[in-house]
Design a protein around this motif. Structure first.
Motif, short mmCIF file in Angstrom:
data_model
loop_
_atom_site.label_atom_id
_atom_site.label_comp_id
_atom_site.label_asym_id
_atom_site.label_seq_id
_atom_site.Cartn_x
_atom_site.Cartn_y
_atom_site.Cartn_z
N PRO A 1 -62.69 18.73 -95.45
CA PRO A 1 -63.11 19.64 -94.42
C PRO A 1 -64.24 19.16 -93.59
N GLU B 1 -65.88 23.35 -90.43
CA GLU B 1 -64.84 24.08 -91.14
C GLU B 1 -65.69 24.57 -92.44
N THR C 1 -56.30 26.34 -89.27
CA THR C 1 -56.99 25.82 -90.52
C THR C 1 -58.10 26.60 -90.83
N TYR C 2 -58.89 27.06 -89.91
CA TYR C 2 -60.03 28.02 -90.24
C TYR C 2 -59.62 29.46 -90.74
N LYS D 1 -66.25 28.47 -94.14
CA LYS D 1 -65.75 28.47 -95.38
C LYS D 1 -66.85 29.28 -96.38
#
Ligand SMILES: Cc1cc2nc3c(=O)[nH]c(=O)nc-3n(C[C@H](O)[C@H](O)[C@H](O)COP(=O)(O)OP(=O)(O)OC[C@H]3O[C@@H](n4cnc5c(N)ncnc54)[C@H](O)[C@@H]3O)c2cc1C
Ligand SMILES: Cc1cc2nc3c(=O)[nH]c(=O)nc-3n(C[C@H](O)[C@H](O)[C@H](O)COP(=O)(O)OP(=O)(O)OC[C@H]3O[C@@H](n4cnc5c(N)ncnc54)[C@H](O)[C@@H]3O)c2cc1C
Lengths: 391, 400
Positions: free
Chosen positions: A5, A9, A69-70, A13
């Protein structure tokens, strides 16, 4: 190629993890198992104010415009915290509107989702639970400017909490050109709907829905009448990849609890973590979750990249199902008798991961799709190549 | 995260594939079958020079030593394509990465350009009769004597020792220090007096394993050192720091193209075979049980690929491995073994036919794998030791 990542990203997270560590203790999931509504309104509203629900919705409709993806990374953290909110079902349904909805549908739905004002869900499965067009028997008939729906929808997440359900119904018999499926948006309070709550292993909210002459305007159809299977399939793939993210988040946390427990629990004069058989079990748990995570990230990435993604989604789900189940089972093993006790929290993760592995496609269904696609691919195959899925 | 190669990297891959299509002639293949993939015969050496001239060896190495100061991912791509053709272009075992990291300027000049040109190769002298997985227990002694070291001892399974130009040797320089802190590494010409190499024949010796077999080596060696005198300049890194110098190279050896292919080549081979072949009308590709297993294998193969890409991503971004290389070295070899055994149950009696037998499938490669694949779980860090490392380095568990 960099499968790690990126910094941005990781920031998203980590921020999600920090927030959930503070605001979503295991007791919340436990309490919501007994709750009529089934989710924490307070947590939902906090998440809304953080912009999580819109993170991967288009900016034009009030979203953050970031790649899916986020969203996956945030749902991974929600899985880790077993956050009792109808996020996954809302995201899955909302992305179906993003991907295939009309501008009007997007206008009315997406800004509300982004604000946290609209809970959604999706409904494809029926009594025959296989995720394929010919298992969809619930009928839709066009009557003037309405669609009239009759039949059963099964295993619907968060139905009571949701205001709208994105539903696949059969409007025609299958032909060579079309599977005869229509995807449409049905208000959950429509006349003619009866809900029966199911009691699941996860003790979360799933329902069986009976529809009797449920009437919705044709403007609620996503795409064209009887042409909705590709959109349905895309919705299922998106939901599956996102569910994988949730499962790996929960399974990794579950493994970490076993590792911590093993470091502290003493038997035969030393911590369990001092026994090689326990170390190797733990190593296998982490290797398994790492593998599932890599497959899941690749699937999520491909969803955004404009590349074929269905085989990647099936790879991720089949592997995640088997390996994360094994991981939470090993965690139970390491915990000995205490893991079986209601008072101890471990089962909250065990029961969810286990239930989630049975949703959105079993290992057998997903492997069947991988095999079908692989064997139909012309020419020599090679790991990592793009492979078109065969329905 | 980014799960694609760049267009330039895809173009590089195609370029290498074209080179292989044009240059790996049937004569070269025949030579490789004869020598085994690690050893280079005269025709392969000629071709290797051309590969080097294109700048495809040591791409990531600094320019002053013949490299391109390029991307480790580019280098991976080149290595993977050649490995698929049965040609090892990676460098020289653990030697090169360790020389880059710990060598003196003279050593870098002495070895790296020669490695790139294919003139220098290393045998790996780590294992001993009493020190395998527990490598730090090694006993081979190197004693300083003026400007020289005098070496005595025995090394086991020194696979390339009968054709390599040098040996990359781990020896004990301080028997009184704690085990890991009394070890040094030496780079020693194989023609130094006092070195004797004796063959050890493997179970792949007869019939010879076909190209592409996992651990198809028919021969390894034991190597004896009797009062072997080498100049002190053969020492790599500092005296007694050899464990740490060696670990750098080993970590990089555990990951990368050839390791990856050892574990997954069978996945691709069997799927491609099943796609195109029937046995007298029996089409395995239609059997639901076999399809489920094929998909299972394929998915695990993808995990091997992604774990390899994870390691490459860490290397490329100058990160450090905590446990990732070890995790990959658990999953991938065990996957390779599972695949090998699954294929046996797919092919049934055909699966046992060795190279040269009537009706052997693909020169008996699947049968030969059954004699070699398990070895991938032992070499370069056994799967048990790798699990220990995942647990200790990755999960903070205590030494047992
Ligand atoms: C429903 C239920 C009913 C029960 N009924 C009774 C009963 O009627 N009477 C009674 O006396 N007890 C009873 N028990 C207790 C049961 O026997 C214990 O749970 C069992 O002995 C394990 O002990 P533990 O739970 O303390 O786990 P631990 O001893 O802490 O073990 C935890 C884990 O560590 C592993 N482990 C331990 N030592 C080692 C080692 N040296 N090497 C590797 N791994 C190791 C174990 O295999 C296990 O996986 C019951 C338990 C349950 C859950
Ligand atoms: C074909 C071939 C080529 C080779 N090439 C080379 C080479 O070029 N150079 C070189 O130096 N070496 C080479 N090796 C050696 C290889 O690296 C060793 O075989 C390996 O390190 C294992 O050592 P061993 O065979 O002595 O097994 P052992 O160390 O005796 O191990 C036997 C078994 O015990 C297990 N074990 C050991 N310790 C533990 C532990 N703490 N906990 C649990 N289980 C444990 C191991 O995992 C293994 O399964 C080669 C070997 C082969 C077969």
């Amino acid at each position: 190629m960099n499968v790690l990542p990126a910094e941005e990203e990781l920031m998203v997270k980590n921020a999600a993890r920090e927030f959930l560590d503070a605001e979503c203790p295991p007791g919340l999931a436990r309490a919501m198992e007994q709750d009529e509504r089934g989710y924490s309104v307070e947590l939902w509203e906090q998440m809304a104010s953080l912009g999580w629900f819109g993170i991967s919705l288009p900016e034009a409709y009030g979203g953050g415009g970031l790649p899916v993806t986020y969203l996956g990374l945030i749902l991974e953290e929600c899985g880790r915290a077993i956050a009792p909110v109808p996020f996954h079902s809302t995201a899955t349904a909302a992305l179906a509107v993003v991907n295939n909805g009309s501008d009007e549908q997007k206008q009315t739905i997406l800004p509300r989702v982004a604000r946290g004002d609209l809970i959604m869900t999706w409904a494809v499965q029926e009594q025959d639970p296989r995720l394929r067009a010919d298992a969809v028997q619930c009928r839709g008939e066009v009557d003037g400017d309405s669609l009239v729906i009759n039949g059963i929808k099964h295993f619907v997440d968060n139905f009571s909490a949701a205001e709208l359900v994105v539903m696949a119904v059969r409007t025609a018999e299958p032909t060579d050109e079309s599977a005869g499926i229509t995807l449409c948006i049905v208000p959950t309070n429509s006349a003619g709907i009866t809900e029966t709550r199911l009691t699941t292993l996860a003790k979360d909210s799933q329902s069986k829905i009976a529809l009797e002459n449920v009437r919705i305007p044709l403007s609620n159809v996503i795409g064209e009448i009887s042409q909705g299977w590709p959109a349905t399939s895309e919705m299922l793939d998106t939901g599956t990849a996102l569910l994988c993210a949730q499962i790996i988040g929960a399974a990794r946390k579950d493994a970490e609890m076993a590792i911590e427990y093993a470091k502290n629990r003493v038997a035969f004069g030393r911590p369990l973590a001092g026994f090689q058989s326990i170390q190797h079990l733990c190593a296998d748990m982490i290797v398994a979750v790492d593998g599932a995570q890599l497959l899941t990230y690749e699937a999520l990435w491909k969803l955004d990249a404009g590349l074929p993604y269905s085989v990647e989604v099936s790879q991720a789900k089949a592997f995640t199902n088997d390996k994360c189940q094994a991981t939470v089972r090993s965690s139970q093993q390491i915990h000995g008798g205490i893991g079986f006790m209601m008072e101890f929290d471990l089962h909250l993760w065990y029961r969810r991961v286990t239930a989630w592995t049975m949703r959105l496609g079993t290992s057998f269904e997903h492997r069947a799709r991988v095999a079908r696609s692989l064997l139909a691919q012309p020419g020599r195959v090679r790991l990592g190549m793009n492979i078109e899925a065969v329905a | 995260m980014e799960f694609a190669f760049t267009p330039e990297q895809e173009a590089l891959r195609v370029e290498v594939q074209q080179f292989i299509a044009e240059n790996v002639t049937p004569e070269i293949v025949a030579e490789l079958e004869d020598t085994g993939i690690r050893r280079r015969g005269p025709k392969t050496r000629e071709m290797y020079k051309e590969i080097a001239e294109r700048g495809w060896i040591g791409i990531s190495w600094p320019k002053e030593y013949g490299g391109q100061a390029g991307s480790r991912i580019d280098q991976y791509i080149v290595e993977e394509e050649f490995a698929r053709a049965g040609i090892t272009v990676g460098g020289a075992g653990s030697g090169a990465p360790a020389i880059l990291a710990a060598g003196t300027e003279e050593q870098k000049q002495e070895f790296l350009p020669g490695i790139i040109r294919g003139e220098i190769s290393f045998a790996l002298g780590f294992t001993e009769p009493q020190a395998g997985a527990d490598l730090a227990g090694l006993q081979c002694r190197a004693v300083r004597d003026g400007d020289e070291y005098v070496i005595n001892g025995q090394k086991m399974y020194t696979t390339a020792a009968h054709y390599a130009t040098h040996i990359y040797l781990m020896a004990r320089t301080d028997p009184d220090a704690p085990r890991h802190r009394g070890i040094s590494i030496f780079l020693i010409p194989m023609d130094t007096p006092g070195i004797t190499v004796r063959p050890l024949w493997t179970i792949q010796n007869d019939p010879p394993a076909p190209l592409g077999t996992t651990y198809g080596d028919n021969r390894t060696n034991e190597t004896f050192f009797e009062n072997v005198r080498v100049p002190a300049s053969c020492l790599l890194g500092e005296e007694n720091q050899g464990w740490y110098v060696g670990a750098m190279g080993l970590n990089l050896d555990r990951v990368g193209a050839s390791r990856y292919l050892i574990s997954i080549q069978r996945d691709e081979d069997i799927v491609n075979w099943v796609k195109d072949n029937d046995i007298e009308g029996y089409a395995m590709r239609e059997d639901p049980a076999l399809r489920d297993r094929l998909a299972d294998m394929w998915i695990e193969g993808q995990v091997c690929r992604l774990m390899t890409m994870r390691s490459m991503s860490i290397v490329e971004t100058d990160g450090n491995f905590t446990y990732e290389g070890s995790a990959e070295k658990v999953f991938a070899p065990e996957h390779g073994v599972r695949t090998t055994e699954t294929i046996a149950q797919m092919l049934g009696p055909y699966g046992q036919l060795l190279n040269g037998s009537e009706d052997a499938i693909e020169s008996g490669v699947f049968a030969h794998n059954l004699m070699g694949a398990f070895q991938s779980g032992i070499n370069h860090g056994s799967v048990q030791v790798m699990r220990d490392q995942v647990a200790r380095r990755g999960l903070g568990m205590p030494r047992v």
